[in-house]
Write an enzyme that holds these catalytic residues in place. Structure first.
Site, PDB file in Angstrom:
ATOM      1  N   ARG A  68       0.915  -1.529   0.141  1.00 37.69           N
ATOM      2  CA  ARG A  68       0.274  -0.013  -0.102  1.00 37.69           C
ATOM      3  C   ARG A  68       1.087   0.678  -0.287  1.00 37.69           C
ATOM      4  NH1 ARG A  68      -4.942  -1.404   3.601  1.00 37.69           N
ATOM      5  NH2 ARG A  68      -6.321  -3.045   2.036  1.00 37.69           N
TER       6      ARG A  68
ATOM      7  N   GLY B 120     -13.995  -3.504   0.481  1.00 40.02           N
ATOM      8  CA  GLY B 120     -15.082  -2.887   1.095  1.00 40.02           C
ATOM      9  C   GLY B 120     -15.806  -2.075   0.724  1.00 40.02           C
TER      10      GLY B 120
ATOM     11  N   LYS C   1     -21.102 -14.344   5.063  1.00 42.05           N
ATOM     12  CA  LYS C   1     -22.502 -14.456   4.842  1.00 42.05           C
ATOM     13  C   LYS C   1     -23.153 -13.985   3.184  1.00 42.05           C
ATOM     14  CE  LYS C   1     -22.275 -12.710   9.659  1.00 42.05           C
ATOM     15  NZ  LYS C   1     -22.139 -12.086  10.459  1.00 42.05           N
TER      16      LYS C   1
ATOM     17  N   GLY D 186      -9.434  -7.350  -0.752  1.00 46.58           N
ATOM     18  CA  GLY D 186     -10.042  -8.585  -0.131  1.00 46.58           C
ATOM     19  C   GLY D 186      -9.550  -9.845  -0.063  1.00 46.58           C
TER      20      GLY D 186
END
Length: 403
Positions: A35, A384, A211, A361
């Site tokens: 990053r 996200g 989920k 992710g």
């Protein structure tokens, strides 16, 4: 969309650059500096124009309001931006790089005031400030008062309307000062924009993870754009149960069964037909291949897609011209349950005609672990943020505020 190449007259000006230095740490050591490296093109461009740079980023989490003061101090010590400073300084060898252990007040004000053209100042973790995540007007105004312009280059935080990602540029823009997207942001907007637009077909999405509820909005958006959506990971078991399957020991969201049924009726959902299962998640002693996904015996939890499913998914992927992938097919961190995720990586990268995007992710981590990351058209730096960008048709607070 205002980009960094449009910034003019910034020689000698102080520019706040919101970077994403939320790097993984092992104690005080940075485990992966990707990053930091990703921010270098923007940093070097601004330095070449004679700007003085104030770099701000969050690092880790500070649970304001949920724990006592002693625990807050522990979290601050654990997520100290000073750990990142030597890594940044090393990458910018030959440039004067400073660090200020303050996030507001006279110490920060003076450090920025003393900054000269061509120098870089790394500011302490923005989340040391309680008002950061609340987009505090007072905090935003203070930070904005110290600089002459703003560049947003933290895609991983672009879905959050925080003081450092939204409040500051909003104020500066209203004052007529320059605001722009950095090179990393520009790249993300362009490449993820292809998946948002979704006008190239066949368009295949591959979704995994734990989920269904975490991905309802992105599924809804993709159903309107994609030709097929391949479902793997733990979320597949909610779909399997919704269609009458028996998966008593697998993670299932019973409150999402009706939603899963409706999604399946679209005719676009492709589910696993076989599974690799074990008699437990951690301390398992038996691993079996379940050829009938409608019945996974009690006491066994599905932890990866099976070989037949991998073949079906690979055949669908081979037809695609546009691919969006977010979420592994199984517990890829364990050698016994990584074959499905590897198969997806392999199939995507073998399709040379497709524009392929990983939505950050765990999928990005898996592609890197298996040596496929550089074979994708684009690997997003924000999980996200990439999902919310798909959900919201390209709109994110950190993008929209730049205009």
């Amino acid at each position: 969309m205002h980009t960094i190449d449009e910034l003019k007259g910034i020689n000698g000006k102080k520019i706040l650059v919101r970077v994403d230095f939320n790097v993984p740490l092992k104690g005080e050591e940075v485990r992966d500096d990707n990053r930091v490296v990703a921010a270098l093109p923007t940093i070097r461009k601004l330095l070449s124009e004679g700007a003085a740079l104030v770099l701000m980023s969050h690092l880790g989490k500070i649970k304001w309001g949920k724990v006592d003061d002693a625990e807050i101090e522990k979290q601050k010590a654990k997520n100290n931006m000073a750990f990142v400073y030597p890594v940044l300084a090393k990458h910018l060898e030959g440039v004067t790089v400073k660090f200020v252990n303050a996030t507001h007040g006279e110490e920060l004000k003076n450090a920025i005031a003393e900054l000269k053209a061509g120098e870089v100042l790394l500011v302490q973790n923005t989340r040391y400030e309680k008002g950061e995540s609340k987009n505090s007007k007072e905090l935003s105004a203070e930070w904005a008062s110290y600089v002459d312009g703003f560049v947003m280059d933290a895609f991983g935080s672009a879905h959050r309307a925080h003081a450092s990602t939204y409040g500051v540029p909003e104020i500066l823009k209203a004052e007529g000062k320059p605001v722009a997207l950095g090179y990393l942001m520009e790249k993300e907007v362009k490449n993820l924009g292809a998946c948002v637009k979704g006008d190239v077909h066949p368009y295949i999405a591959i979704l995994g993870g734990f989920k269904v509820s975490d991905k309802i909005k992105v599924i809804d958006s993709l159903l309107g754009k994609c030709d097929k959506i391949l479902i793997g990971g733990a979320m597949a078991y909610t779909f399997i149960k919704a269609l009458g399957g028996s998966v008593p020991s697998c993670p299932v969201e019973d409150d999402q069964l009706e939603y899963a049924r409706k999604c399946y009726e679209s005719g676009k959902i492709v589910l696993p037909v076989d599974n690799i299962a074990a008699n437990g998640f951690d301390n398992y002693t038996k691993i079996v291949t379940i050829s009938d996904n409608k019945v996974i015996p009690e006491g066994y939890e599905g932890l990866d897609i099976g070989p037949k499913t991998a073949e079906i998914f690979a055949n669908e992927i081979a037809k695609a011209k546009l691919i969006f992938w977010n979420g592994p097919m199984g517990v890829f961190e364990d050698d016994n349950f990584q074959a499905g995720t590897k198969a997806v990586c392999k199939a995507i990268t073998e399709n040379k005609e497709a524009f392929s995007v990983i939505g950050g992710g765990d999928s990005a981590a898996a592609a890197k672990q298996f040596g496929y990351a550089d074979k994708f058209s684009h690997v997003s730096t924000g999980g996200g943020a990439s999902l919310e960008m798909i959900e919201n048709d390209g709109h994110l607070p950190g993008i929209d505020v730049i205009g």
